[in-house]
Design an enzyme around this catalytic site. Structure first.
Site, PDB file in Angstrom:
ATOM      1  CB  CYS A 124      -0.903  -0.003   1.224  1.00 18.39           C
ATOM      2  SG  CYS A 124      -1.951   1.443   1.349  1.00 18.39           S
ATOM      3  CG  PHE A 263      20.420  -0.347  -6.825  1.00 18.65           C
ATOM      4  CD1 PHE A 263      19.889  -1.599  -7.110  1.00 18.65           C
ATOM      5  CD2 PHE A 263      19.937   0.756  -7.520  1.00 18.65           C
ATOM      6  CE1 PHE A 263      18.896  -1.752  -8.065  1.00 18.65           C
ATOM      7  CE2 PHE A 263      18.947   0.612  -8.477  1.00 18.65           C
ATOM      8  CZ  PHE A 263      18.419  -0.651  -8.756  1.00 18.65           C
ATOM      9  CB  CYS A 264      22.442   0.018   0.230  1.00 22.31           C
ATOM     10  SG  CYS A 264      21.961   1.751   0.076  1.00 22.31           S
ATOM     11  NE  ARG A 265      20.704  -5.060  -4.230  1.00 22.69           N
ATOM     12  CZ  ARG A 265      19.999  -5.368  -5.306  1.00 22.69           C
ATOM     13  NH1 ARG A 265      20.608  -5.825  -6.391  1.00 22.69           N
ATOM     14  NH2 ARG A 265      18.682  -5.227  -5.299  1.00 22.69           N
ATOM     15  CD  GLN A 266      28.875  -7.795  -2.967  1.00 23.26           C
ATOM     16  OE1 GLN A 266      29.387  -7.191  -3.903  1.00 23.26           O
ATOM     17  NE2 GLN A 266      28.751  -9.117  -2.953  1.00 23.26           N
ATOM     18  CB  SER A 267      31.900  -1.855  -1.069  1.00 19.96           C
ATOM     19  OG  SER A 267      32.181  -2.264  -2.407  1.00 19.96           O
ATOM     20  NE  ARG A 268      27.812  -3.049  -6.764  1.00 21.17           N
ATOM     21  CZ  ARG A 268      28.007  -4.355  -6.585  1.00 21.17           C
ATOM     22  NH1 ARG A 268      29.227  -4.813  -6.356  1.00 21.17           N
ATOM     23  NH2 ARG A 268      26.989  -5.204  -6.618  1.00 21.17           N
TER      24      ARG A 268
END
Length: 273
Positions: A124, A263-268
């Site tokens: 929602c 897109f907060c993934r690993q060091s990125r």
């Protein structure tokens, strides 16, 4: 918030207290079939009732409902200050859970004037809003400062978050919202709905008078309109999410002055506003 009371009808003693349940399934691997038990996240109808008037029925994981009620009341601008909540009573029945919230008369008058009936689905966003203009006119500006070094803290905080999701660990079906201060996660809330998880987190911050200018929100979901709105409503200056943002989320983050990283993934990570 010390004046709040809560009646749970033994919620803490039933299966809902853990946020998931075990179900019998038939698992197929190639030509092999076996009956196994699997854990699934709880999804339960929770009615939010203000001064005796039903306002919304949200599909939520039935945990942390007091802070959920506080957070929802603030992020939906039903109240302007937590002092306007006089009492919260939580009542369980066979049909679902009723959260009966007693609010100040001035807040209730405002609610009746701008009342909208929601069918609270897990995705929602702005369901029930009367016109497109309301999106523009009700969006608050963020006045708390954003600190650039917070962005450098996102990767480590994301690693911590992966280790602090007990419901998701056993079900794979819950969203999490975390509060990060000085690179450390202070608290995490999980729910089947991402907006519910955020309301629980923000309600917790308000109930315990935690300084919202000294940290940021980290979430295991996409960044949608309603998450940006809820953070801006409570003057959060950074929202970081593991998945993609929507175009409207980016637009409204820019308009409100909220920093949005996705897109907060690993060091990125990618900064969109």
């Amino acid at each position: 918030m010390d004046s709040l009371t809560e009646t749970t009808n033994a919620l803490s003693n039933d299966t809902h207290a853990q946020g998931y349940q075990s179900v019998s399934t038939t698992r197929h691997v190639g030509h092999i079939r076996e009956v196994v038990y699997d854990c699934v996240v709880e999804e339960f109808p929770v009615a939010l009732i203000y001064n005796g008037i039903s306002h919304a029925v949200m599909m939520t994981t039935p945990l942390d409902l007091e802070v959920f009620a506080i957070g929802f009341s603030l992020t939906e601008a039903i109240i302007d200050h937590p002092r306007q909540i006089y009492d919260i009573e939580i009542i369980k029945s066979d049909l679902g859970i009723q959260v009966e919230i007693t609010i100040a008369s001035e807040a209730f008058i405002k609610l009746k004037t701008h009342r909208r009936t929601l069918a609270g689905q897990t995705g929602c966003g702005i369901c029930g809003i009367e016109s497109l203009q309301q999106i523009q006119h009700t969006f608050p500006p963020v006045t708390h400062d954003f600190f650039v070094h917070w962005l450098d803290q996102i990767p480590d905080a994301m690693v911590q978050l992966q280790q602090q999701q007990p419901i998701s660990a056993v079900t794979g079906g819950a969203h999490a919202a975390a509060w990060v201060v000085n690179g450390n996660i202070l608290t995490v809330f999980e729910d089947v709905g991402r907006h519910n998880a955020l309301d629980k987190l923000l309600g917790h911050l308000v109930k315990h008078d935690i300084d919202r200018s000294q940290g940021f929100v980290l979430m295991t979901s996409r960044a949608s309109y309603e998450l940006v709105k809820k953070c801006a409503q409570l003057n959060i200056s950074l929202l970081a999410t593991i998945s993609a943002p929507t175009s409207l989320a980016i637009e409204l983050a820019k308009r409100s002055g909220l920093k949005l990283a996705s897109f907060c993934r690993q060091s990125r990570y990618v900064v969109y506003s």
